[in-house]
Design a protein around this motif. Structure first.
Motif, PDB file in Angstrom:
ATOM      1  N   PRO A 130      14.333 -29.893  -5.841  1.00  0.00           N
ATOM      2  CA  PRO A 130      15.265 -29.171  -6.716  1.00  0.00           C
ATOM      3  C   PRO A 130      15.698 -29.990  -7.940  1.00  0.00           C
ATOM      4  O   PRO A 130      16.256 -29.414  -8.860  1.00  0.00           O
ATOM      5  CB  PRO A 130      16.481 -28.969  -5.794  1.00  0.00           C
ATOM      6  N   GLU A 131      15.430 -31.294  -7.926  1.00  0.00           N
ATOM      7  CA  GLU A 131      16.065 -32.144  -8.950  1.00  0.00           C
ATOM      8  C   GLU A 131      15.527 -31.969 -10.371  1.00  0.00           C
ATOM      9  O   GLU A 131      16.256 -32.136 -11.337  1.00  0.00           O
ATOM     10  CB  GLU A 131      16.022 -33.617  -8.520  1.00  0.00           C
ATOM     11  N   ARG A 132      14.243 -31.632 -10.490  1.00  0.00           N
ATOM     12  CA  ARG A 132      13.686 -31.520 -11.839  1.00  0.00           C
ATOM     13  C   ARG A 132      13.675 -30.087 -12.378  1.00  0.00           C
ATOM     14  O   ARG A 132      13.002 -29.801 -13.375  1.00  0.00           O
ATOM     15  CB  ARG A 132      12.279 -32.116 -11.877  1.00  0.00           C
ATOM     16  N   LEU A 133      14.409 -29.225 -11.721  1.00  0.00           N
ATOM     17  CA  LEU A 133      14.486 -27.838 -12.213  1.00  0.00           C
ATOM     18  C   LEU A 133      15.242 -27.805 -13.543  1.00  0.00           C
ATOM     19  O   LEU A 133      16.163 -28.593 -13.748  1.00  0.00           O
ATOM     20  CB  LEU A 133      15.233 -26.953 -11.202  1.00  0.00           C
ATOM     21  N   PRO A 134      14.867 -26.878 -14.448  1.00  0.00           N
ATOM     22  CA  PRO A 134      15.648 -26.715 -15.677  1.00  0.00           C
ATOM     23  C   PRO A 134      17.110 -26.451 -15.325  1.00  0.00           C
ATOM     24  O   PRO A 134      17.409 -25.805 -14.306  1.00  0.00           O
ATOM     25  CB  PRO A 134      15.019 -25.484 -16.324  1.00  0.00           C
ATOM     26  N   LYS A 135      17.971 -26.912 -16.178  1.00  0.00           N
ATOM     27  CA  LYS A 135      19.420 -26.854 -15.949  1.00  0.00           C
ATOM     28  C   LYS A 135      19.905 -25.454 -15.503  1.00  0.00           C
ATOM     29  O   LYS A 135      20.586 -25.318 -14.482  1.00  0.00           O
ATOM     30  CB  LYS A 135      20.133 -27.244 -17.251  1.00  0.00           C
ATOM     31  N   GLU A 136      19.516 -24.465 -16.272  1.00  0.00           N
ATOM     32  CA  GLU A 136      19.924 -23.065 -16.014  1.00  0.00           C
ATOM     33  C   GLU A 136      19.452 -22.621 -14.629  1.00  0.00           C
ATOM     34  O   GLU A 136      20.194 -21.997 -13.866  1.00  0.00           O
ATOM     35  CB  GLU A 136      19.328 -22.156 -17.101  1.00  0.00           C
ATOM     36  N   VAL A 137      18.211 -22.951 -14.336  1.00  0.00           N
ATOM     37  CA  VAL A 137      17.594 -22.559 -13.073  1.00  0.00           C
ATOM     38  C   VAL A 137      18.254 -23.279 -11.901  1.00  0.00           C
ATOM     39  O   VAL A 137      18.496 -22.688 -10.854  1.00  0.00           O
ATOM     40  CB  VAL A 137      16.080 -22.865 -13.117  1.00  0.00           C
ATOM     41  N   LYS A 138      18.559 -24.535 -12.128  1.00  0.00           N
ATOM     42  CA  LYS A 138      19.206 -25.315 -11.066  1.00  0.00           C
ATOM     43  C   LYS A 138      20.554 -24.712 -10.697  1.00  0.00           C
ATOM     44  O   LYS A 138      20.974 -24.740  -9.543  1.00  0.00           O
ATOM     45  CB  LYS A 138      19.372 -26.774 -11.493  1.00  0.00           C
ATOM     46  N   LYS A 139      21.219 -24.151 -11.692  1.00  0.00           N
ATOM     47  CA  LYS A 139      22.507 -23.488 -11.464  1.00  0.00           C
ATOM     48  C   LYS A 139      22.352 -22.346 -10.451  1.00  0.00           C
ATOM     49  O   LYS A 139      23.124 -22.234  -9.494  1.00  0.00           O
ATOM     50  CB  LYS A 139      23.050 -22.931 -12.792  1.00  0.00           C
ATOM     51  N   TRP A 140      21.324 -21.528 -10.676  1.00  0.00           N
ATOM     52  CA  TRP A 140      21.066 -20.423  -9.738  1.00  0.00           C
ATOM     53  C   TRP A 140      20.715 -20.973  -8.365  1.00  0.00           C
ATOM     54  O   TRP A 140      21.221 -20.498  -7.350  1.00  0.00           O
ATOM     55  CB  TRP A 140      19.900 -19.562 -10.234  1.00  0.00           C
ATOM     56  N   TYR A 141      19.846 -21.957  -8.385  1.00  0.00           N
ATOM     57  CA  TYR A 141      19.389 -22.559  -7.132  1.00  0.00           C
ATOM     58  C   TYR A 141      20.568 -23.094  -6.320  1.00  0.00           C
ATOM     59  O   TYR A 141      20.702 -22.795  -5.126  1.00  0.00           O
ATOM     60  CB  TYR A 141      18.397 -23.691  -7.449  1.00  0.00           C
ATOM     61  N   ASP A 142      21.421 -23.834  -6.984  1.00  0.00           N
ATOM     62  CA  ASP A 142      22.565 -24.418  -6.281  1.00  0.00           C
ATOM     63  C   ASP A 142      23.531 -23.352  -5.781  1.00  0.00           C
ATOM     64  O   ASP A 142      24.008 -23.413  -4.649  1.00  0.00           O
ATOM     65  CB  ASP A 142      23.318 -25.391  -7.205  1.00  0.00           C
ATOM     66  N   HIS A 143      23.789 -22.400  -6.635  1.00  0.00           N
ATOM     67  CA  HIS A 143      24.702 -21.323  -6.237  1.00  0.00           C
ATOM     68  C   HIS A 143      24.167 -20.609  -4.997  1.00  0.00           C
ATOM     69  O   HIS A 143      24.892 -20.363  -4.036  1.00  0.00           O
ATOM     70  CB  HIS A 143      24.879 -20.337  -7.401  1.00  0.00           C
ATOM     71  N   ALA A 144      22.868 -20.310  -5.019  1.00  0.00           N
ATOM     72  CA  ALA A 144      22.240 -19.595  -3.903  1.00  0.00           C
ATOM     73  C   ALA A 144      22.250 -20.425  -2.621  1.00  0.00           C
ATOM     74  O   ALA A 144      22.283 -19.878  -1.526  1.00  0.00           O
ATOM     75  CB  ALA A 144      20.807 -19.218  -4.267  1.00  0.00           C
ATOM     76  N   HIS A 145      22.225 -21.757  -2.768  1.00  0.00           N
ATOM     77  CA  HIS A 145      22.161 -22.605  -1.581  1.00  0.00           C
ATOM     78  C   HIS A 145      23.512 -23.155  -1.134  1.00  0.00           C
ATOM     79  O   HIS A 145      23.578 -23.930  -0.191  1.00  0.00           O
ATOM     80  CB  HIS A 145      21.174 -23.755  -1.809  1.00  0.00           C
ATOM     81  N   GLU A 146      24.570 -22.728  -1.785  1.00  0.00           N
ATOM     82  CA  GLU A 146      25.923 -23.132  -1.363  1.00  0.00           C
ATOM     83  C   GLU A 146      26.164 -22.776   0.101  1.00  0.00           C
ATOM     84  O   GLU A 146      25.699 -21.733   0.552  1.00  0.00           O
ATOM     85  CB  GLU A 146      26.980 -22.365  -2.183  1.00  0.00           C
ATOM     86  N   GLU A 147      26.910 -23.596   0.786  1.00  0.00           N
ATOM     87  CA  GLU A 147      27.254 -23.284   2.179  1.00  0.00           C
ATOM     88  C   GLU A 147      28.229 -22.115   2.249  1.00  0.00           C
ATOM     89  O   GLU A 147      29.122 -21.981   1.415  1.00  0.00           O
ATOM     90  CB  GLU A 147      27.890 -24.507   2.853  1.00  0.00           C
ATOM     91  N   GLU A 148      28.014 -21.305   3.230  1.00  0.00           N
ATOM     92  CA  GLU A 148      28.974 -20.253   3.543  1.00  0.00           C
ATOM     93  C   GLU A 148      30.311 -20.870   3.935  1.00  0.00           C
ATOM     94  O   GLU A 148      30.327 -21.852   4.674  1.00  0.00           O
ATOM     95  CB  GLU A 148      28.496 -19.446   4.743  1.00  0.00           C
ATOM     96  N   THR A 149      31.390 -20.317   3.478  1.00  0.00           N
ATOM     97  CA  THR A 149      32.705 -20.767   3.949  1.00  0.00           C
ATOM     98  C   THR A 149      33.247 -19.736   4.927  1.00  0.00           C
ATOM     99  O   THR A 149      34.141 -18.956   4.634  1.00  0.00           O
ATOM    100  CB  THR A 149      33.675 -20.948   2.762  1.00  0.00           C
ATOM    101  N   LYS A 150      32.645 -19.726   6.087  1.00  0.00           N
ATOM    102  CA  LYS A 150      33.066 -18.743   7.104  1.00  0.00           C
ATOM    103  C   LYS A 150      34.263 -19.241   7.872  1.00  0.00           C
ATOM    104  O   LYS A 150      34.112 -19.997   8.788  1.00  0.00           O
ATOM    105  CB  LYS A 150      31.905 -18.456   8.040  1.00  0.00           C
TER     106      LYS A 150
END
Lengths: 150, 150
Positions: A130-150
DNA sequence: TTAATTCATAAACCTAGCTTTAGGTCAAGG
DNA sequence: CCTTGACCTAAAGCTAGGTTTATGAATTAA
């Protein structure tokens, strides 16, 4: 002003069978009939609007029925009704957040396959994640992979 | 790194029975087994993340299976896969809009019952709807009552 | 008068997406 | 050596939210 079941069906894009099913479930406790035929008044139309809202906020049929019952009990159930809507508000808020996370994943995946199509394979992609992803794309990637706060 | 079905179940908060059901539906076509026992690898974990996303975007089990099949066919199905994610993006976008309309209705209803509780009845409210509603409230009311653009 | 519409009911049926049940294997611990 | 716990399968079962079917009455249009 009164409407036939067929007219209401067209107005709300709800099948006639569903309207009859709702009636059977007790959503229109005071609906009039003329020789057996249902007459939807403004009251029933308004009920249908609220039902629609509650359905979209994922309330079960049984609980919608509960709300209808509260309505008939008048002023002494205002609090229950407010609480119900407050609860639904929280639920819908949470669901929107969930869907926004889902949107991030979808955007990421669209980008991913766009790249794969350009490259003809996924080799370059695998090196970026994930580290070399374009900035914008990394944002989506990180958001999508955030932990659930259940 | 391999995981047992029980570990995966914990990680994703998905019942074991559901994981087995997904397996039966063909979501993990290349999963290994050791004397009959499933071993989930990174590949299956990643599949599960995508499945989760597609489920949240309301894709049916059968169509998720289709996506899995495309994945196994390699580079020649990149376009199908991209198209799928583009479509899901549109669907989710639309659903979020719908839910925001629902939110407006819920906010309006919360305000409504708050007032009703204060007044002890709905008389004042009935006089306000819709033209004399407070500006902020009217915004919710109008948004909630917008026509569907079907 | 006949044919097409629109309405009615009760009860059976449907579908997706799991979940439960019944019966069994196998490894580790006391 | 026996019990516990985690795993397995096939198949039946479940639930919500409708939808369809079979049957019939009343109205309207030609």
């Amino acid at each position: 002003m009164y409407y036939s079941i067929g007219e209401v069906s067209e107005m709300f894009h709800i099948p006639i069978s569903t309207l009859r099913y709702y009636d059977k479930e007790g959503f229109f406790p005071d609906m009039e009939r003329v020789s057996g035929i249902r007459r939807f008044s403004e009251r029933e139309i308004e009920t249908l609007r609220v039902v629609d809202c509650l359905k979209k906020s994922k309330l079960e049929i049984k609980e919608i029925k509960q709300f209808i019952d509260w309505t008939r009990l008048g002023a002494k159930t205002y609090e229950e009704r407010r609480n119900l809507f407050e609860q639904q508000k929280k639920n819908v808020e949470k669901e929107i957040e969930e869907l926004e996370k889902t949107m991030s994943m979808l955007k990421y995946k669209c980008w991913y396959y766009e790249q794969a199509i350009k490259d003809g394979n996924e080799d370059k992609l695998h090196e970026m994640i994930p580290e070399r992803l374009p900035k914008e794309v990394k944002k989506w990637y990180d958001h999508a992979h955030e932990e659930e706060t259940k």
